[in-house]
Design a protein around this motif. Structure first.
Motif, PDB file in Angstrom:
ATOM      1  N   LYS A 217      40.909 -26.486 -20.344  1.00 20.71           N
ATOM      2  CA  LYS A 217      39.754 -26.830 -19.651  1.00 20.71           C
ATOM      3  C   LYS A 217      38.983 -25.343 -18.922  1.00 20.71           C
ATOM      4  O   LYS A 217      39.784 -24.555 -18.450  1.00 20.71           O
ATOM      5  CB  LYS A 217      40.281 -27.737 -18.311  1.00 20.71           C
ATOM      6  CG  LYS A 217      39.154 -28.109 -17.505  1.00 20.71           C
ATOM      7  CD  LYS A 217      39.396 -29.195 -16.645  1.00 20.71           C
ATOM      8  CE  LYS A 217      38.450 -29.780 -15.982  1.00 20.71           C
ATOM      9  NZ  LYS A 217      39.095 -30.849 -14.913  1.00 20.71           N
TER      10      LYS A 217
ATOM     11  N   ILE B 156      25.752 -27.770 -23.020  1.00 18.40           N
ATOM     12  CA  ILE B 156      26.112 -29.116 -22.880  1.00 18.40           C
ATOM     13  C   ILE B 156      25.152 -30.187 -23.244  1.00 18.40           C
ATOM     14  O   ILE B 156      23.966 -29.796 -23.296  1.00 18.40           O
ATOM     15  CB  ILE B 156      26.780 -29.400 -21.632  1.00 18.40           C
ATOM     16  CG1 ILE B 156      25.546 -29.048 -20.516  1.00 18.40           C
ATOM     17  CG2 ILE B 156      28.010 -28.559 -21.411  1.00 18.40           C
ATOM     18  CD1 ILE B 156      26.204 -29.600 -19.191  1.00 18.40           C
ATOM     19  N   ASP B 157      25.729 -31.286 -23.683  1.00 21.31           N
ATOM     20  CA  ASP B 157      24.769 -32.398 -24.046  1.00 21.31           C
ATOM     21  C   ASP B 157      24.389 -33.430 -22.918  1.00 21.31           C
ATOM     22  O   ASP B 157      24.900 -33.241 -21.777  1.00 21.31           O
ATOM     23  CB  ASP B 157      25.193 -32.921 -25.494  1.00 21.31           C
ATOM     24  CG  ASP B 157      26.537 -33.725 -25.329  1.00 21.31           C
ATOM     25  OD1 ASP B 157      27.032 -33.890 -24.030  1.00 21.31           O
ATOM     26  OD2 ASP B 157      27.119 -34.062 -26.219  1.00 21.31           O
TER      27      ASP B 157
ATOM     28  N   ASN C  84      25.619 -36.096 -22.585  1.00 17.45           N
ATOM     29  CA  ASN C  84      27.055 -36.698 -21.951  1.00 17.45           C
ATOM     30  C   ASN C  84      27.902 -35.491 -21.349  1.00 17.45           C
ATOM     31  O   ASN C  84      29.189 -35.881 -21.191  1.00 17.45           O
ATOM     32  CB  ASN C  84      27.808 -37.252 -23.311  1.00 17.45           C
ATOM     33  CG  ASN C  84      26.924 -38.474 -23.770  1.00 17.45           C
ATOM     34  OD1 ASN C  84      26.395 -39.354 -23.083  1.00 17.45           O
ATOM     35  ND2 ASN C  84      26.773 -38.451 -25.021  1.00 17.45           N
TER      36      ASN C  84
ATOM     37  N   GLU D 222      29.120 -33.008 -22.597  1.00 12.66           N
ATOM     38  CA  GLU D 222      30.148 -32.458 -23.772  1.00 12.66           C
ATOM     39  C   GLU D 222      29.576 -31.260 -24.177  1.00 12.66           C
ATOM     40  O   GLU D 222      28.478 -30.851 -24.381  1.00 12.66           O
ATOM     41  CB  GLU D 222      30.275 -33.491 -24.870  1.00 12.66           C
ATOM     42  CG  GLU D 222      30.836 -34.701 -24.765  1.00 12.66           C
ATOM     43  CD  GLU D 222      32.414 -34.721 -24.034  1.00 12.66           C
ATOM     44  OE1 GLU D 222      32.976 -33.775 -24.537  1.00 12.66           O
ATOM     45  OE2 GLU D 222      32.552 -35.597 -23.270  1.00 12.66           O
ATOM     46  N   PRO D 223      30.671 -30.205 -24.164  1.00 14.56           N
ATOM     47  CA  PRO D 223      30.185 -28.913 -24.646  1.00 14.56           C
ATOM     48  C   PRO D 223      29.751 -28.855 -26.166  1.00 14.56           C
ATOM     49  O   PRO D 223      30.304 -29.320 -26.985  1.00 14.56           O
ATOM     50  CB  PRO D 223      31.560 -28.023 -24.451  1.00 14.56           C
ATOM     51  CG  PRO D 223      32.502 -29.235 -24.568  1.00 14.56           C
ATOM     52  CD  PRO D 223      32.120 -30.194 -23.836  1.00 14.56           C
TER      53      PRO D 223
ATOM     54  N   LEU E 134      36.987 -25.038 -28.250  1.00 13.74           N
ATOM     55  CA  LEU E 134      35.574 -25.817 -28.756  1.00 13.74           C
ATOM     56  C   LEU E 134      35.611 -26.236 -30.284  1.00 13.74           C
ATOM     57  O   LEU E 134      35.414 -27.575 -30.465  1.00 13.74           O
ATOM     58  CB  LEU E 134      34.451 -25.242 -28.270  1.00 13.74           C
ATOM     59  CG  LEU E 134      33.140 -25.905 -28.739  1.00 13.74           C
ATOM     60  CD1 LEU E 134      32.870 -27.235 -27.713  1.00 13.74           C
ATOM     61  CD2 LEU E 134      31.833 -25.014 -28.187  1.00 13.74           C
TER      62      LEU E 134
ATOM     63  N   ASN F 279      37.865 -28.925 -30.998  1.00 14.22           N
ATOM     64  CA  ASN F 279      37.654 -30.296 -30.129  1.00 14.22           C
ATOM     65  C   ASN F 279      38.679 -30.543 -29.216  1.00 14.22           C
ATOM     66  O   ASN F 279      39.101 -31.429 -28.969  1.00 14.22           O
ATOM     67  CB  ASN F 279      37.481 -31.374 -31.030  1.00 14.22           C
ATOM     68  CG  ASN F 279      36.311 -31.585 -32.043  1.00 14.22           C
ATOM     69  OD1 ASN F 279      35.171 -31.162 -31.363  1.00 14.22           O
ATOM     70  ND2 ASN F 279      36.518 -31.915 -33.282  1.00 14.22           N
TER      71      ASN F 279
ATOM     72  N   SER G 221      37.915 -28.958 -22.740  1.00 14.94           N
ATOM     73  CA  SER G 221      37.218 -29.950 -21.688  1.00 14.94           C
ATOM     74  C   SER G 221      36.365 -28.831 -20.733  1.00 14.94           C
ATOM     75  O   SER G 221      36.807 -27.758 -20.438  1.00 14.94           O
ATOM     76  CB  SER G 221      38.295 -30.717 -20.850  1.00 14.94           C
ATOM     77  OG  SER G 221      37.838 -31.342 -19.536  1.00 14.94           O
TER      78      SER G 221
ATOM     79  N   GLU H 161      34.107 -28.942 -17.131  1.00 15.14           N
ATOM     80  CA  GLU H 161      33.744 -29.814 -16.059  1.00 15.14           C
ATOM     81  C   GLU H 161      32.512 -29.042 -15.146  1.00 15.14           C
ATOM     82  O   GLU H 161      32.904 -27.600 -14.695  1.00 15.14           O
ATOM     83  CB  GLU H 161      34.771 -29.993 -14.792  1.00 15.14           C
ATOM     84  CG  GLU H 161      34.520 -30.830 -13.449  1.00 15.14           C
ATOM     85  CD  GLU H 161      35.682 -31.429 -12.981  1.00 15.14           C
ATOM     86  OE1 GLU H 161      35.502 -31.893 -12.173  1.00 15.14           O
ATOM     87  OE2 GLU H 161      36.738 -31.376 -13.531  1.00 15.14           O
TER      88      GLU H 161
END
Length: 289
Positions: free
Chosen positions: A134, A151-152, A154, A156-157, A208, A211, A214, A216
């Protein structure tokens, strides 16, 4: 989980001051800079901590902090001979980390916020009980100065770049990272960048691609990067304002140790008188608890 504070580098942006003293030993308002990252690890619940610095400075950190017993933690020390990149911290600290996961924090990064302890504890647990590592993003006006995460919608990276000329996002990756134990092997396989360094961005990019990363965003937490003269002054002013307004100290290691049961009330009493101007604050802390 183990913790590492990377307090190396030459501090060239702070010359001539850093010709005679390590950057992370400089004062940020009323305490040495390294107190702030150390407090962040302690607030995470991490008690086994390795401090990495230069051959010229490592003894100064040990003189300041000792073995950590005063704060109820276990401090170890290691040398980074040359500033070869952040990712080298995991290679230097391999034996210290052992089979544990690890949190790396940069020695010039300061975090503050009412919800910071909860964020840190939750992040540690997320990594401990998953296969993810993370990192954290923070909105900045000049993302080209930092490692940047895209990031998108959502959150998400999508991608991570180190100091890009044309940033794909406006969130910098801050100097706080929670990693699974395999970060050691990943770091060993990182190729030096054009700067000749083992970049932490390479590690984050690997996770990344797998997958397993994480991210934040720090919306309610303040992040201060104290790498320049101006930023040290700004951080000192910020901390002074908060402490004077609220009557509470930021990154008081003795207070954190006591509140987290790292040390007992009797142990706190035994060290109060050696805390100078902080003694009155700590005595009041005992009286109110």
């Amino acid at each position: 989980m183990k913790g590492i504070i990377l307090a190396g580098g030459n501090g060239t942006r702070l010359y001539p001051i850093t010709k005679i003293i390590s950057k992370q030993l400089l004062p940020v308002y009323n305490k040495p800079m390294i107190y702030y990252p150390l407090s962040t690890l302690m607030l995470s619940g991490i008690k086994d901590i390795l401090i990495i610095s230069t051959p010229n400075d490592i003894d100064k950190y040990e003189d300041l902090l000792g073995n950590g017993n005063r704060f109820g933690v276990n401090l170890s020390y290691a040398i980074q001979d040359q500033p070869k990149g952040l990712a080298e911290a995991f290679i230097i600290g391999e034996d210290f980390i052992g089979s544990d996961d690890v949190c790396l924090i940069l020695g010039d990064n300061i975090f503050y916020g009412k919800m910071l302890p909860q964020l840190l504890k939750r992040s540690l647990k997320e990594v401990k009980y998953s296969n993810f590592s993370k990192i954290f993003g923070y909105y900045v006006n000049q993302p080209e100065r930092y490692g940047v995460i895209e990031i998108d919608r959502n959150l998400e990276p999508i991608s991570i770049e180190e100091k890009p000329k044309d940033p794909k996002g406006d969130h910098a990756v801050v100097g706080l990272y929670y990693y699974k134990n395999d970060v050691i092997d990943i770091a060993k396989n990182v190729e030096p960048s054009n700067r000749g360094e083992l970049e932490i961005t390479s590690i984050n990019s690997f996770y990344l691609e797998q997958n397993r990363l994480s991210v934040e965003l720090l919306d309610s937490i303040f992040w201060l990067d104290t790498g320049t003269h101006d930023s040290i002054v700004e951080a000192s002013s910020f901390i002074k304002t908060i402490e004077n307004r609220e009557g509470k100290m930021i990154s008081c290691l003795e207070e954190i140790a006591y509140k987290y049961d790292y040390i007992s009330k009797e142990e706190l009493k035994s060290i109060i008188d050696s805390n100078g101007d902080n003694s009155k604050y700590l005595k009041k802390l005992i009286e109110n608890n």
